[in-house]
Motif scaffolding. Structure first.
Motif, PDB file in Angstrom:
ATOM      1  N   TYR A  68       0.861  -1.241   0.158  1.00 37.80           N
ATOM      2  CA  TYR A  68      -0.157  -0.074  -0.077  1.00 37.80           C
ATOM      3  C   TYR A  68       1.053   1.562  -0.184  1.00 37.80           C
ATOM      4  CZ  TYR A  68      -3.284   3.380   1.418  1.00 37.80           C
ATOM      5  OH  TYR A  68      -3.643   4.331   1.383  1.00 37.80           O
ATOM      6  N   GLY A  69       1.811   0.878   0.536  1.00 46.93           N
ATOM      7  CA  GLY A  69       2.762   2.842   1.236  1.00 46.93           C
ATOM      8  C   GLY A  69       3.649   2.240  -0.050  1.00 46.93           C
ATOM      9  N   VAL A  70       4.076   2.014  -1.187  1.00 46.36           N
ATOM     10  CA  VAL A  70       4.695   1.456  -2.304  1.00 46.36           C
ATOM     11  C   VAL A  70       3.403   2.268  -3.283  1.00 46.36           C
ATOM     12  CG1 VAL A  70       5.685   0.538  -4.038  1.00 46.36           C
ATOM     13  CG2 VAL A  70       5.970   0.363  -2.100  1.00 46.36           C
ATOM     14  N   ARG A  71       2.823   1.640  -3.697  1.00 43.29           N
ATOM     15  CA  ARG A  71       1.726   2.169  -4.362  1.00 43.29           C
ATOM     16  C   ARG A  71       1.436   3.775  -4.665  1.00 43.29           C
ATOM     17  NH1 ARG A  71      -2.859  -0.228  -2.742  1.00 43.29           N
ATOM     18  NH2 ARG A  71      -2.132  -1.812  -3.478  1.00 43.29           N
ATOM     19  N   ILE A  72       1.447   4.582  -2.834  1.00 44.19           N
ATOM     20  CA  ILE A  72       1.179   6.300  -3.203  1.00 44.19           C
ATOM     21  C   ILE A  72       1.886   6.686  -4.691  1.00 44.19           C
ATOM     22  CG2 ILE A  72       1.342   8.272  -2.220  1.00 44.19           C
ATOM     23  CD1 ILE A  72       0.124   5.970   0.384  1.00 44.19           C
ATOM     24  N   VAL A  73       3.864   6.059  -4.199  1.00 43.87           N
ATOM     25  CA  VAL A  73       4.463   7.033  -4.074  1.00 43.87           C
ATOM     26  C   VAL A  73       4.442   6.161  -5.755  1.00 43.87           C
ATOM     27  CG1 VAL A  73       6.763   6.686  -4.980  1.00 43.87           C
ATOM     28  CG2 VAL A  73       6.066   6.331  -2.803  1.00 43.87           C
ATOM     29  N   ALA A  74       3.991   4.948  -6.054  1.00 43.91           N
ATOM     30  CA  ALA A  74       3.932   4.475  -7.738  1.00 43.91           C
ATOM     31  C   ALA A  74       3.301   5.359  -8.593  1.00 43.91           C
ATOM     32  CB  ALA A  74       3.873   2.896  -7.953  1.00 43.91           C
ATOM     33  N   GLN A  75       1.171   5.364  -7.941  1.00 44.63           N
ATOM     34  CA  GLN A  75       0.909   6.028  -9.000  1.00 44.63           C
ATOM     35  C   GLN A  75       0.928   7.878  -8.587  1.00 44.63           C
ATOM     36  OE1 GLN A  75      -2.171   5.560  -9.256  1.00 44.63           O
ATOM     37  NE2 GLN A  75      -1.853   2.972  -8.711  1.00 44.63           N
ATOM     38  N   GLU A  76       2.602   8.231  -8.421  1.00 45.85           N
ATOM     39  CA  GLU A  76       2.314   9.434  -8.940  1.00 45.85           C
ATOM     40  C   GLU A  76       3.775   9.419 -10.567  1.00 45.85           C
ATOM     41  OE1 GLU A  76       5.480  11.149  -5.571  1.00 45.85           O
ATOM     42  OE2 GLU A  76       3.331  11.181  -4.374  1.00 45.85           O
ATOM     43  N   GLN A  77       4.466   7.913  -9.955  1.00 43.46           N
ATOM     44  CA  GLN A  77       5.442   7.457 -11.109  1.00 43.46           C
ATOM     45  C   GLN A  77       3.746   7.835 -12.393  1.00 43.46           C
ATOM     46  OE1 GLN A  77       8.708   7.998 -11.225  1.00 43.46           O
ATOM     47  NE2 GLN A  77       8.043   8.298  -8.834  1.00 43.46           N
ATOM     48  N   VAL A  78       3.154   6.744 -12.665  1.00 41.25           N
ATOM     49  CA  VAL A  78       1.905   6.862 -13.260  1.00 41.25           C
ATOM     50  C   VAL A  78       1.828   8.205 -14.260  1.00 41.25           C
ATOM     51  CG1 VAL A  78      -0.131   5.901 -14.070  1.00 41.25           C
ATOM     52  CG2 VAL A  78       1.051   4.856 -13.335  1.00 41.25           C
ATOM     53  N   GLY A  79       1.706   9.737 -13.625  1.00 43.21           N
ATOM     54  CA  GLY A  79       1.116  10.319 -14.140  1.00 43.21           C
ATOM     55  C   GLY A  79       2.561  11.185 -14.580  1.00 43.21           C
ATOM     56  N   LEU A  80       3.414  10.849 -14.320  1.00 42.98           N
ATOM     57  CA  LEU A  80       5.145  11.534 -14.773  1.00 42.98           C
ATOM     58  C   LEU A  80       5.242  11.005 -15.981  1.00 42.98           C
ATOM     59  CD1 LEU A  80       6.655  13.373 -13.919  1.00 42.98           C
ATOM     60  CD2 LEU A  80       8.888  11.501 -12.709  1.00 42.98           C
ATOM     61  N   ALA A  81       4.797   9.244 -15.438  1.00 43.67           N
ATOM     62  CA  ALA A  81       4.963   8.476 -16.912  1.00 43.67           C
ATOM     63  C   ALA A  81       3.987   8.861 -18.118  1.00 43.67           C
ATOM     64  CB  ALA A  81       4.835   6.669 -16.269  1.00 43.67           C
ATOM     65  N   TYR A  82       3.462   9.418 -18.096  1.00 45.23           N
ATOM     66  CA  TYR A  82       1.659   9.417 -19.069  1.00 45.23           C
ATOM     67  C   TYR A  82       2.491  10.784 -19.594  1.00 45.23           C
ATOM     68  CZ  TYR A  82      -2.557  10.513 -21.053  1.00 45.23           C
ATOM     69  OH  TYR A  82      -3.023  11.374 -21.985  1.00 45.23           O
ATOM     70  N   ALA A  83       2.303  12.149 -18.810  1.00 44.66           N
ATOM     71  CA  ALA A  83       3.406  13.196 -19.782  1.00 44.66           C
ATOM     72  C   ALA A  83       4.402  13.221 -19.943  1.00 44.66           C
ATOM     73  CB  ALA A  83       3.481  14.050 -17.901  1.00 44.66           C
ATOM     74  N   GLY A  84       5.595  12.527 -19.746  1.00 46.75           N
ATOM     75  CA  GLY A  84       6.847  11.704 -20.512  1.00 46.75           C
ATOM     76  C   GLY A  84       6.410  11.565 -21.982  1.00 46.75           C
ATOM     77  N   TRP A  85       4.996  10.361 -21.741  1.00 48.42           N
ATOM     78  CA  TRP A  85       5.094   9.683 -23.234  1.00 48.42           C
ATOM     79  C   TRP A  85       4.331  10.325 -24.125  1.00 48.42           C
ATOM     80  CZ3 TRP A  85       6.700   5.223 -25.262  1.00 48.42           C
ATOM     81  CH2 TRP A  85       5.999   4.829 -25.697  1.00 48.42           C
ATOM     82  N   ASP A  86       3.262  11.335 -23.353  1.00 48.50           N
ATOM     83  CA  ASP A  86       2.062  11.616 -24.435  1.00 48.50           C
ATOM     84  C   ASP A  86       3.306  13.704 -25.053  1.00 48.50           C
ATOM     85  OD1 ASP A  86       0.111  13.544 -25.408  1.00 48.50           O
ATOM     86  OD2 ASP A  86       0.504  14.916 -23.761  1.00 48.50           O
ATOM     87  N   ARG A  87       4.392  14.241 -24.195  1.00 53.28           N
ATOM     88  CA  ARG A  87       5.358  14.809 -24.596  1.00 53.28           C
ATOM     89  C   ARG A  87       6.258  14.204 -25.748  1.00 53.28           C
ATOM     90  NH1 ARG A  87       6.123  19.791 -22.483  1.00 53.28           N
ATOM     91  NH2 ARG A  87       7.689  21.116 -24.009  1.00 53.28           N
ATOM     92  N   LEU A  88       6.907  12.825 -25.424  1.00 55.76           N
ATOM     93  CA  LEU A  88       7.612  11.981 -26.438  1.00 55.76           C
ATOM     94  C   LEU A  88       7.174  11.671 -27.498  1.00 55.76           C
ATOM     95  CD1 LEU A  88      10.609  10.570 -26.238  1.00 55.76           C
ATOM     96  CD2 LEU A  88       9.078   8.269 -25.509  1.00 55.76           C
TER      97      LEU A  88
END
Length: 626
Positions: A262-282
């Motif tokens: 559960y604790g790791v999922r909170i950090v991982a959800q931030e990475q999901v949003g960051l990955a989406y932004a980088g993927w769209d820009r790429l």
């Protein structure tokens, strides 16, 4: 405290599962009512015949009623059988993916199975990758989907679809935390009522699309339209229940996954949003220019890591995210990450741009190290050549017959001079105004009274006259219009080639495929020749249509970059967040765009001339074109 949390999680999971099963039964009741309505005339006919045998319904009128009801029952049963067959045999939509065999990712399969054991749910039948920042379960138990799997089917469990950028950007622990609520959804999906309701809804959705199937004769297409109308009515009746059922399944899976990382999922959800932004820009800034040049970057997923690392360097909000790169990436769970990345990159080009399904002479991969020379420089020179082609066409149209061609060649000076051409002189303007005045109708006193009444009314707006002001740079408008027309013709030709490729793909898919042996990863063969709702691929175009001024500004910028490369020792470069870049002395030229816009929008060349003089670019020298 942990006991209370576990109890709440169990209660929430039970509530979500019960809500999903309740809604699934509601969907099945819609199916039952439709079946009951179909057999109702037959039941009435049976009652009438039973009454005749027992002597209760005798007479000419009852005999006529029996025949009418019997004919109606036969027609309704035949129609119902046809609808049922089409719904059962129609091929549901499936997401284009890159399938991963267990031999290609044994560690990833092991991670998913361990996660399913911890959650107490069935493991997914297979794993597939999609070039998008999302993950979900997809049912591919339909026989039309099973024919495209080398293994002969996926069994009764759904397929786990994972976004390929997640594997390269996320660490192993983060990926496990993100996949936990998705894998937990296999538990409710295994319930018979939910599975039956999902099959019924997917069948209805597929039946609606049957009339658009190519190759149907007029009679079959007419029948398919009738079936589609019936399926649309049924789908409308159970749509709300199906949506609530899926919400219940998601709620049950989310509650069950609370106990895992559960604790790791909170950090991982931030990475999901960051990955989406980088993927769209790429995709929009880096991959799209290459796709338009007939090249597709073969390592898009590896590129998203570079893009997000650059983002973390520039943006303080993303500071610290790049420090995670020292941990084990999730792509290490694959046996051959490079080959999987290449397959996902080709599928991304297929989905977002409409490129061919396989590499060819006009559709070849490009490595990131070759991107500046083979994509950026070629793009600039192609745009510059197109710009001068438009200028040549305008000059040929305005020049008299037999006039010599322009002698200045493909220079930047020619472009600047064209965009700073002044409007016609006073005499010409006066002549045009006189001609318009002569052709205008004579205004009578009654017309003047009408104009006065309009001025006094509430609908009169004196600011409307401002809309008739001439544009600040009419030369740019003329050039932008011609350039847009040329690009439209080129795009139409490209779409025709894609349509032809799509037709060939459908023909090849219909023919028996040769035995090429088992492969560890492969694109789903059913998607060769896939068409979207408005025609051939791309299914998800990345950019909306652009205005003529925007296109002209891009082409003028390309012309300036070509002149800088040929005369000022500048070099093409790649910016991971902004795409093609001009490097002067190893630094990116970030101040060029506003100066080009000043020339295009206002017809003011002085800012651009100052920039050219400061950087040593010689606009009078011809540039090399493609």
């Amino acid at each position: 405290m942990s006991g209370v949390s576990g109890t709440g999680s169990a209660v929430g999971e039970e509530w979500g599962a019960r809500a999903a099963r309740s809604r699934a039964l509601a969907v099945l009741r819609v199916r039952g009512r439709a079946l009951g309505l179909a057999v109702l005339p037959a039941a009435v006919a049976v009652v009438l015949y039973a009454g005749e045998v027992t002597g209760h319904f005798s007479g000419t009128g009852w005999g006529t009623a029996r025949w009418v009801v019997t004919v109606l029952a036969v027609v309704v049963l035949l129609a119902a059988t046809a609808v049922a067959l089409v719904v059962a045999r129609a091929r549901p939509a499936a997401t284009p993916t890159v399938e991963l065999a267990e031999t290609a990712a044994p560690d990833l399969y092991r991670l998913v199975r361990d996660l399913a054991d911890r959650l107490g749910v069935p493991a997914p039948a297979a794993i597939a990758l999609t070039p998008d920042c999302d993950s979900w379960l997809e049912d591919r138990t339909h026989r039309a989907h099973r024919t495209h799997h080398a293994g002969g089917g996926t069994g009764g469990a759904p397929v786990l679809v994972i976004g390929s950028p997640f594997l390269w950007w996320m660490r192993v622990g983060e990926l496990r935390a993100v996949l936990a609520p998705v894998v937990a959804g296999t538990g409710p999906a295994a319930h018979p009522d939910i599975a039956a309701a999902r099959r019924f809804v997917r069948g209805l959705d597929a039946a609606i699309a049957v009339p658009r199937t190519p190759g149907l004769d007029p009679v079959r297409r007419l029948g398919a339209r009738g079936v589609g109308q019936v399926a649309r009515v049924l789908l409308r009746a159970c749509r709300g229940h199906a949506a609530e059922m899926e919400r219940g399944v998601a709620a049950a899976g989310s509650e069950r996954a609370q106990e895992v990382d559960y604790g790791v999922r909170i950090v991982a959800q931030e990475q999901v949003g960051l990955a989406y932004a980088g993927w769209d820009r790429l995709l929009t800034r880096v991959a799209l220019p290459a796709w338009r040049m007939g090249r597709w970057p073969a390592k898009l997923d590896a590129g998203v890591v570079s893009a997000l690392t650059e983002l973390s360097r520039r943006d303080r909000l993303a500071d610290g995210f790049s420090s995670r790169l020292g941990e084990r990436p999730a792509c290490d769970l694959l046996e051959e990450p490079g080959a999987v990345d290449e397959a996902a990159s080709l599928l991304a080009a297929r989905l977002f741009h409409g490129g061919p399904a396989e590499p060819g002479p006009d559709w070849s991969p490009v490595e990131w190290s070759q991107y500046p020379e083979e994509v950026v420089d070629r793009k600039w020179r192609t745009d510059a050549a197109r710009l001068h082609q438009v200028l040549d066409g305008i000059d040929a149209a305005t020049a008299g017959p037999g006039a010599p061609p322009p002698t200045d060649g493909p220079t930047l000076t020619r472009v600047i001079d064209r965009l700073t051409m002044t409007a016609p002189g006073p005499a010409a303007g006066a002549t045009a105004e006189a001609a318009e005045a002569a052709e205008a109708p004579v205004e009578t006193a009654a017309d003047q009274d009408d104009h006065a009444d309009l001025a006094d009314s509430d609908d009169f707006d004196p600011l409307d006259d401002l809309d008739d002001d001439p544009p600040p740079n009419p030369a740019a408008d003329a050039l932008a219009g011609a350039l847009s027309a040329l690009l439209a013709r080129e795009e139409a030709a490209r779409e025709a080639r894609v349509a032809a490729e799509s037709t060939r793909g459908r023909t090849a898919a219909a023919a028996p495929a040769p035995d090429r042996g088992a492969t560890a990863y492969e694109g789903v063969g059913a998607y060769e020749g896939v068409s979207g709702p408005d025609g051939p691929l791309p299914l998800f175009p990345l950019q909306p249509p652009r205005s003529g001024r925007d296109l002209l500004a891009d082409h003028v910028t390309a012309m300036v970059c070509c002149a800088a490369v040929d005369t000022a020792e500048a070099v093409p470069g790649l910016d991971w967040l902004d795409g093609p870049a001009l490097l002067l002395g190893g630094e990116r030229a970030t101040d060029l765009g506003p100066r080009v816009l000043s020339l295009v929008e206002d017809g003011d060349p002085e800012p651009l001339r100052d920039w050219l003089a400061r950087t040593g670019v010689r606009p009078e020298k011809p540039v090399r074109l493609v």
